[in-house]
Write an enzyme that holds these catalytic residues in place. Structure first.
Site, mmCIF file in Angstrom:
data_model
loop_
_atom_site.group_PDB
_atom_site.id
_atom_site.type_symbol
_atom_site.label_atom_id
_atom_site.label_comp_id
_atom_site.label_asym_id
_atom_site.label_seq_id
_atom_site.Cartn_x
_atom_site.Cartn_y
_atom_site.Cartn_z
ATOM 1 N N HIS A 40 53.883 47.711 31.342
ATOM 2 C CA HIS A 40 52.627 47.772 30.593
ATOM 3 C C HIS A 40 51.435 47.271 31.400
ATOM 4 O O HIS A 40 50.289 47.523 31.032
ATOM 5 C CB HIS A 40 52.747 47.012 29.258
ATOM 6 C CG HIS A 40 52.701 45.524 29.360
ATOM 7 N ND1 HIS A 40 53.834 44.748 29.401
ATOM 8 C CD2 HIS A 40 51.665 44.654 29.414
ATOM 9 C CE1 HIS A 40 53.480 43.472 29.465
ATOM 10 N NE2 HIS A 40 52.172 43.388 29.470
ATOM 11 N N SER A 51 51.477 38.497 32.380
ATOM 12 C CA SER A 51 52.491 39.553 32.307
ATOM 13 C C SER A 51 52.889 40.035 33.690
ATOM 14 O O SER A 51 52.043 40.377 34.520
ATOM 15 C CB SER A 51 51.965 40.731 31.498
ATOM 16 O OG SER A 51 51.935 40.452 30.128
ATOM 17 N N ASP A 104 60.349 47.811 30.172
ATOM 18 C CA ASP A 104 59.047 47.258 30.529
ATOM 19 C C ASP A 104 59.035 46.711 31.954
ATOM 20 O O ASP A 104 58.484 45.643 32.222
ATOM 21 C CB ASP A 104 58.621 46.166 29.544
ATOM 22 C CG ASP A 104 57.129 45.850 29.650
ATOM 23 O OD1 ASP A 104 56.372 46.715 30.124
ATOM 24 O OD2 ASP A 104 56.726 44.731 29.274
#
Length: 405
Positions: free
Chosen positions: A149, A258, A179
């Site tokens: 993402h 992230s 992911d």
């Protein structure tokens, strides 16, 4: 197709609302150049997506000299702490990642920003849509791991290194279902790589350190520390993906973290920071992909650019569950569509069957079914226990292959 149809790999658009399972919003909060404010990418989890949820002392002295001495000793001890060593050893391997997309793509999300005098920006112009983190796993070849993402939708990706270099990166491969993504940079001079650890034996309470770029490069390689709060968390993400066996930590995870590493006190990466629990009043609930489970996907992405997952090629729905509870029927994964040429179809699974066990392990909904399937490899043979017209049956199925898209 149903949102729990796990042989379809195309994610849904961000604006579509899902009906059958809770969502995790991937907050693409844009970071723009040209005088526009800059913030970063992170995944946020609404409360419904979790399957389950689980002193300091002070020195006092009346003598100033003693107080100074105690403070100096304390600082000396802290400088040799594991967190300091982790930051020194792992920090140089952590990178910042910038995702550039056409202005028209960003504007379509409706963030409502203003360009002021630059309001006539060309739709074809690439702007920084957001930033995240990553870490170097192979210094010789320039391979970097991050979250899918973080780089999703990018037309250009740049990587900022600890020595100040900014290098354009190539996307080697990505997998929305887990992911994960792998990047590659061509300039491999003076790179530092991480050491990968073992996440399968992690225990609740172990100390960990998170390193990343919250808020972008301005706060590059920020270090936060905490413990493993829980293991084996299941998170329903937006699109088609659900993340399994996630590590929960109270080390601060913020927008921009992230894709960064979660590290143990031995300086080994044990997880990839990926999501944060987003609910007012809750703090200290971040989630990381276990590195041991991620390794096989990373290796596939480096080798072929895609990742392969085991699959039954059936469509499942949880709408059955409310009816089952009212009628006192067995809970399980209700099959509403079967590919006759897929592994389950060839083995005899039919529409309206309810799968209740895999290799003797009980599954009470579609999420648990997929989670158990993902514990196996393509080509493995599993025994499915299912209910058909009130009768319990068993069948052996050889798992098929589903590639990332």
């Amino acid at each position: 197709m149903n949102e729990n149809d796990y042989y379809a790999a195309t994610p849904e658009p961000p604006q579509r609302k899902r009906r059958l399972i809770p969502l995790v919003a991937i907050c693409l909060i844009s970071a723009f150049i040209g005088g526009v404010s800059s913030v970063s990418l992170v995944q946020y989890i609404s409360p419904e997506t979790l399957r389950t949820m689980e002193t300091t002392g002070s020195i006092q002295s009346t003598n100033n000299a003693n107080t100074v001495s105690l403070l100096a000793n304390s600082l000396a001890t802290e400088s040799n702490s594991p967190v300091v060593q982790v930051a020194k050893n792992v920090g140089p391997a952590v990178v910042g990642i910038s995702n550039y997309q056409p202005f028209s793509n960003i504007h379509s999300y409706g963030y409502g920003f203003s360009f002021g005098s630059q309001g006539n920006a060309r739709n074809s112009e690439l702007v920084e849509a957001g930033t995240g983190s990553g870490f170097i796993i192979d210094a010789k070849n320039g391979y970097i791991v991050t979250n899918n993402h973080v780089i999703e939708g990018a037309r250009k990706i740049t990587v900022s290194l600890s020595d100040g270099r900014n290098i354009e990166a190539k996307l080697v491969g990505s997998d929305a279902k887990t992911d994960l993504a792998v990047l590659k940079i061509s300039d491999t001079s003076n790179l530092t790589q991480v050491t990968l650890g073992e996440s399968s034996q992690i225990e609740v309470g172990e100390y960990v350190v998170a390193i990343g770029n919250p808020g972008g490069n301005e706060f590059a390689r920020s270090v936060t520390a905490g413990v493993i709060s829980a293991t084996n968390r299941t998170l329903a993400m937006s699109g088609e993906s659900t993340l399994y066996n996630m590590l929960q930590t109270d080390a601060a995870i913020n927008p921009g973290n992230s894709g960064g590493p979660l590290v143990n006190y031995n300086g080994q990466v044990i997880g990839i920071n990926s999501a944060k629990y987003a609910e007012n009043g809750f703090e200290g609930m971040g989630f990381a992909i276990p590195i041991t489970e991620a390794t096989s996907i990373i290796e596939q992405l480096i080798g072929t650019g895609t990742a392969k997952h085991p699959a039954l090629y059936v469509s499942v729905s949880d709408q059955y569950l409310a009816y089952a509870e009212e009628e006192n029927l067995p809970l399980g994964a209700y099959i509403y569509q079967v590919d006759p040429n897929g592994p389950a179809g060839k083995a005899g699974i039919l529409e309206k069957d309810v799968i209740t066990h895999i290799d003797g392990v009980k599954v009470e909904n579609s999420t648990e079914l997929i989670g158990e399937i993902y514990k196996h490899n393509v080509g493995d043979q599993v025994t499915l226990t299912f209910v058909r017209n009130g009768q319990t049956k068993e069948v052996k199925v050889t798992l098929g292959e589903m590639a990332s898209q």
